[in-house]
Design a protein around this motif. Structure first.
Motif, PDB file in Angstrom:
ATOM      1  N   ILE A  81     -49.557  19.037 -31.532  1.00 15.58           N
ATOM      2  CA  ILE A  81     -50.386  19.002 -32.814  1.00 15.58           C
ATOM      3  C   ILE A  81     -52.028  18.981 -32.436  1.00 15.58           C
ATOM      4  CG2 ILE A  81     -50.883  17.223 -34.646  1.00 15.58           C
ATOM      5  CD1 ILE A  81     -47.909  16.183 -34.044  1.00 15.58           C
ATOM      6  N   GLY A  82     -52.161  18.275 -31.478  1.00 18.65           N
ATOM      7  CA  GLY A  82     -53.580  18.120 -30.969  1.00 18.65           C
ATOM      8  C   GLY A  82     -54.180  19.642 -30.789  1.00 18.65           C
ATOM      9  N   LEU A  83     -53.352  20.442 -29.954  1.00 13.29           N
ATOM     10  CA  LEU A  83     -54.011  21.735 -29.583  1.00 13.29           C
ATOM     11  C   LEU A  83     -54.036  22.757 -30.899  1.00 13.29           C
ATOM     12  CD1 LEU A  83     -51.792  22.436 -26.299  1.00 13.29           C
ATOM     13  CD2 LEU A  83     -54.031  21.825 -26.603  1.00 13.29           C
ATOM     14  N   ARG A  84     -53.229  22.330 -31.693  1.00 12.85           N
ATOM     15  CA  ARG A  84     -53.156  23.124 -33.045  1.00 12.85           C
ATOM     16  C   ARG A  84     -54.537  22.931 -33.710  1.00 12.85           C
ATOM     17  NH1 ARG A  84     -49.361  21.071 -37.228  1.00 12.85           N
ATOM     18  NH2 ARG A  84     -47.950  21.488 -35.581  1.00 12.85           N
ATOM     19  N   TYR A  85     -54.944  21.793 -33.651  1.00  9.11           N
ATOM     20  CA  TYR A  85     -56.240  21.360 -34.438  1.00  9.11           C
ATOM     21  C   TYR A  85     -57.487  21.829 -33.522  1.00  9.11           C
ATOM     22  CZ  TYR A  85     -53.768  19.298 -38.162  1.00  9.11           C
ATOM     23  OH  TYR A  85     -52.842  19.126 -39.276  1.00  9.11           O
ATOM     24  N   GLU A  86     -57.278  21.418 -32.187  1.00  8.05           N
ATOM     25  CA  GLU A  86     -58.540  21.511 -31.333  1.00  8.05           C
ATOM     26  C   GLU A  86     -58.713  22.947 -30.987  1.00  8.05           C
ATOM     27  OE1 GLU A  86     -57.368  17.392 -29.238  1.00  8.05           O
ATOM     28  OE2 GLU A  86     -57.014  19.130 -28.255  1.00  8.05           O
ATOM     29  N   ARG A  87     -57.833  23.646 -30.817  1.00  4.01           N
ATOM     30  CA  ARG A  87     -57.879  25.102 -30.213  1.00  4.01           C
ATOM     31  C   ARG A  87     -57.222  26.292 -31.099  1.00  4.01           C
ATOM     32  NH1 ARG A  87     -56.893  23.714 -23.738  1.00  4.01           N
ATOM     33  NH2 ARG A  87     -58.190  22.021 -23.642  1.00  4.01           N
ATOM     34  N   GLY A  88     -56.609  25.969 -32.273  1.00 11.28           N
ATOM     35  CA  GLY A  88     -55.992  26.731 -32.843  1.00 11.28           C
ATOM     36  C   GLY A  88     -54.757  27.378 -32.157  1.00 11.28           C
ATOM     37  N   VAL A  89     -54.089  26.699 -31.144  1.00  8.87           N
ATOM     38  CA  VAL A  89     -53.059  26.966 -30.404  1.00  8.87           C
ATOM     39  C   VAL A  89     -51.834  26.567 -31.014  1.00  8.87           C
ATOM     40  CG1 VAL A  89     -51.812  27.161 -28.174  1.00  8.87           C
ATOM     41  CG2 VAL A  89     -54.233  27.204 -28.457  1.00  8.87           C
ATOM     42  N   GLU A  90     -50.955  27.540 -31.461  1.00 10.13           N
ATOM     43  CA  GLU A  90     -49.419  27.107 -31.799  1.00 10.13           C
ATOM     44  C   GLU A  90     -48.528  27.243 -30.844  1.00 10.13           C
ATOM     45  OE1 GLU A  90     -48.836  26.089 -34.916  1.00 10.13           O
ATOM     46  OE2 GLU A  90     -50.551  26.598 -36.038  1.00 10.13           O
ATOM     47  N   LEU A  91     -47.867  26.049 -30.213  1.00 12.69           N
ATOM     48  CA  LEU A  91     -46.746  25.839 -29.487  1.00 12.69           C
ATOM     49  C   LEU A  91     -45.649  25.154 -30.022  1.00 12.69           C
ATOM     50  CD1 LEU A  91     -48.902  24.659 -26.344  1.00 12.69           C
ATOM     51  CD2 LEU A  91     -47.967  27.077 -26.836  1.00 12.69           C
ATOM     52  N   GLU A  92     -44.464  25.334 -29.826  1.00 15.73           N
ATOM     53  CA  GLU A  92     -43.370  24.675 -30.232  1.00 15.73           C
ATOM     54  C   GLU A  92     -43.480  23.287 -29.660  1.00 15.73           C
ATOM     55  OE1 GLU A  92     -38.378  25.201 -30.146  1.00 15.73           O
ATOM     56  OE2 GLU A  92     -39.731  26.547 -29.191  1.00 15.73           O
ATOM     57  N   SER A  93     -43.125  22.398 -30.406  1.00 18.60           N
ATOM     58  CA  SER A  93     -43.157  20.932 -29.995  1.00 18.60           C
ATOM     59  C   SER A  93     -41.916  20.638 -28.954  1.00 18.60           C
ATOM     60  CB  SER A  93     -42.966  19.975 -31.033  1.00 18.60           C
ATOM     61  OG  SER A  93     -42.992  18.834 -30.724  1.00 18.60           O
ATOM     62  N   ARG A  94     -42.347  20.017 -27.951  1.00 19.42           N
ATOM     63  CA  ARG A  94     -41.302  19.603 -26.866  1.00 19.42           C
ATOM     64  C   ARG A  94     -41.306  17.856 -26.973  1.00 19.42           C
ATOM     65  NH1 ARG A  94     -43.243  23.002 -21.379  1.00 19.42           N
ATOM     66  NH2 ARG A  94     -42.678  24.806 -22.154  1.00 19.42           N
ATOM     67  N   ALA A  95     -41.584  17.543 -28.105  1.00 21.78           N
ATOM     68  CA  ALA A  95     -41.767  15.960 -28.406  1.00 21.78           C
ATOM     69  C   ALA A  95     -40.323  15.263 -28.220  1.00 21.78           C
ATOM     70  CB  ALA A  95     -42.200  15.555 -29.727  1.00 21.78           C
ATOM     71  N   ALA A  96     -39.384  16.079 -28.757  1.00 19.69           N
ATOM     72  CA  ALA A  96     -37.789  15.604 -28.483  1.00 19.69           C
ATOM     73  C   ALA A  96     -37.389  15.585 -27.013  1.00 19.69           C
ATOM     74  CB  ALA A  96     -37.146  16.179 -29.530  1.00 19.69           C
ATOM     75  N   GLU A  97     -38.012  16.633 -26.545  1.00 22.82           N
ATOM     76  CA  GLU A  97     -37.373  16.715 -25.085  1.00 22.82           C
ATOM     77  C   GLU A  97     -38.080  15.806 -24.175  1.00 22.82           C
ATOM     78  OE1 GLU A  97     -37.983  20.807 -23.507  1.00 22.82           O
ATOM     79  OE2 GLU A  97     -37.740  21.616 -25.584  1.00 22.82           O
ATOM     80  N   ARG A  98     -39.439  15.348 -24.360  1.00 22.26           N
ATOM     81  CA  ARG A  98     -40.095  14.515 -23.417  1.00 22.26           C
ATOM     82  C   ARG A  98     -39.684  13.130 -23.889  1.00 22.26           C
ATOM     83  NH1 ARG A  98     -44.466  18.049 -24.502  1.00 22.26           N
ATOM     84  NH2 ARG A  98     -45.071  16.948 -26.554  1.00 22.26           N
ATOM     85  N   ARG A  99     -39.267  13.043 -25.147  1.00 21.36           N
ATOM     86  CA  ARG A  99     -38.562  11.397 -25.609  1.00 21.36           C
ATOM     87  C   ARG A  99     -37.361  11.346 -24.884  1.00 21.36           C
ATOM     88  NH1 ARG A  99     -38.920  12.293 -30.613  1.00 21.36           N
ATOM     89  NH2 ARG A  99     -36.784  12.937 -30.992  1.00 21.36           N
ATOM     90  N   ASP A 100     -36.384  12.293 -25.031  1.00 23.79           N
ATOM     91  CA  ASP A 100     -35.190  12.180 -24.231  1.00 23.79           C
ATOM     92  C   ASP A 100     -35.473  11.834 -23.162  1.00 23.79           C
ATOM     93  OD1 ASP A 100     -33.907  12.474 -26.969  1.00 23.79           O
ATOM     94  OD2 ASP A 100     -33.375  14.450 -26.521  1.00 23.79           O
ATOM     95  N   ARG A 101     -36.113  12.583 -22.246  1.00 27.05           N
ATOM     96  CA  ARG A 101     -36.542  12.516 -20.746  1.00 27.05           C
ATOM     97  C   ARG A 101     -36.908  11.132 -20.445  1.00 27.05           C
ATOM     98  NH1 ARG A 101     -40.822  14.810 -17.430  1.00 27.05           N
ATOM     99  NH2 ARG A 101     -41.410  15.730 -19.243  1.00 27.05           N
ATOM    100  N   LEU A 102     -37.644  10.631 -21.251  1.00 23.72           N
ATOM    101  CA  LEU A 102     -38.119   9.347 -20.816  1.00 23.72           C
ATOM    102  C   LEU A 102     -37.000   8.328 -21.332  1.00 23.72           C
ATOM    103  CD1 LEU A 102     -40.759   7.610 -20.151  1.00 23.72           C
ATOM    104  CD2 LEU A 102     -41.202   7.607 -22.741  1.00 23.72           C
ATOM    105  N   CYS A 103     -36.417   8.483 -22.282  1.00 16.55           N
ATOM    106  CA  CYS A 103     -35.201   7.491 -22.409  1.00 16.55           C
ATOM    107  C   CYS A 103     -34.192   7.520 -21.480  1.00 16.55           C
ATOM    108  CB  CYS A 103     -34.863   7.506 -23.687  1.00 16.55           C
ATOM    109  SG  CYS A 103     -36.116   6.996 -25.277  1.00 16.55           S
ATOM    110  N   SER A 104     -33.731   8.792 -21.041  1.00 12.47           N
ATOM    111  CA  SER A 104     -32.872   8.898 -20.050  1.00 12.47           C
ATOM    112  C   SER A 104     -33.339   8.194 -18.628  1.00 12.47           C
ATOM    113  CB  SER A 104     -32.804  10.490 -19.571  1.00 12.47           C
ATOM    114  OG  SER A 104     -31.921  10.984 -20.698  1.00 12.47           O
TER     115      SER A 104
END
Length: 266
Positions: free
Chosen positions: A34-57
């Motif tokens: 989300i930050g990169l979208r506003y800061e640099r105009g870069v559109e990346l698919e979010s990996r939020a769920a992957e990072r959250r699942d990895r942390l919980c695992s």
């Protein structure tokens, strides 16, 4: 002697706190896409769920009693709002459904402590010491800070100091000129003069005996998209106000445990 052991293959470590154990990670930077979208105009698919699942695992697999984030839980500098706040809410809820959560305030965490005051414990940016209950007054043991400020002088007696902020990484080259980037750990004896409040430009005289200070462990960033400090590239610039001068010697390690040796000679 306090023990902090990296989880092999992961940018995380487990701290033995006596009767309790804590999982330590640094620089989660939730909301980075989300930050990169506003800061640099870069559109990346979010990996939020992957990072959250990895942390919980990791929490589940290590059987720890607490999660400690060594600063920069959030990415955007400022109070979290909108999509970033929603991502943080989901992440914090997933973690605290399992174990309590402690945050050492980082330079990206403005407003996070207030926004999640009912959900997480917060330690001042200059650091504190983890105890069996996850936090407490200064003293020996496992000290934690983010790294964008000098550590509290009261942490001088800790056995080990854990910090984030740098996102250390190395560039490795092969025989034919190919290269790759790897996240890395940095470990070494911390000079006692790092704790001096009046040390504005690094330790004085460079004369501190290395064995007199605690061990410093600089954590790799948990977020794989957050970039970092090139610790083995000429001209690479450290971010912490006490590095690299505060280390007489320090070894770099890859996430898989490979020891690369003195970071100045890689």
């Amino acid at each position: 002697m306090a023990a902090v052991e990296p989880v092999v293959g992961e940018p995380a470590a487990v701290a033995d706190l006596g009767e309790k154990r804590a999982l330590l990670v640094a620089d989660v930077h939730a909301g980075i896409e989300i930050g990169l979208r506003y800061e640099r105009g870069v559109e990346l698919e979010s990996r939020a769920a992957e990072r959250r699942d990895r942390l919980c695992s990791l929490i589940d697999e290590t059987g720890v009693d607490r999660l400690v984030v060594l600063g920069d839980l959030a990415h955007r500098v400022g109070a979290p709002e909108g999509e970033e706040r929603a991502e943080l809410e989901t992440l914090v809820a997933a973690v605290t459904d399992r174990v309590p959560m402690t945050l050492i305030e980082g330079n990206h965490d403005a407003g996070v402590a207030e926004a999640f005051a009912d959900d997480i414990d917060v330690i001042d940016p200059r650091g504190g010491v983890l105890r069996g209950n996850g936090g407490g007054p200064h003293g020996s043991g496992v000290a934690v800070l983010h790294g964008h400020t000098r550590p509290d002088p009261a942490l001088r007696s800790a056995d080990v100091v854990c910090m984030g902020h740098e996102h250390p990484q190395v560039r490795l080259e092969d025989a034919v000129g190919g290269s790759r980037t790897e996240r890395a750990w940095l470990r070494g004896p911390l000079k006692p003069s790092v704790f001096d409040d009046d040390a504005d430009s690094g330790p004085k005289d460079g004369a501190d005996p290395p064995s007199d200070g605690p061990e410093l462990i600089v954590f790799p960033a948990f977020n794989e998209r957050s970039g970092g400090t090139w610790i083995n590239v000429e001209g690479g610039s450290f971010l912490a106000p006490f590095l690299p001068e505060g280390l007489d010697a320090g070894d770099a390690y890859l996430l898989d445990g490979t020891r690369l040796g003195d970071f100045r000679r890689i």
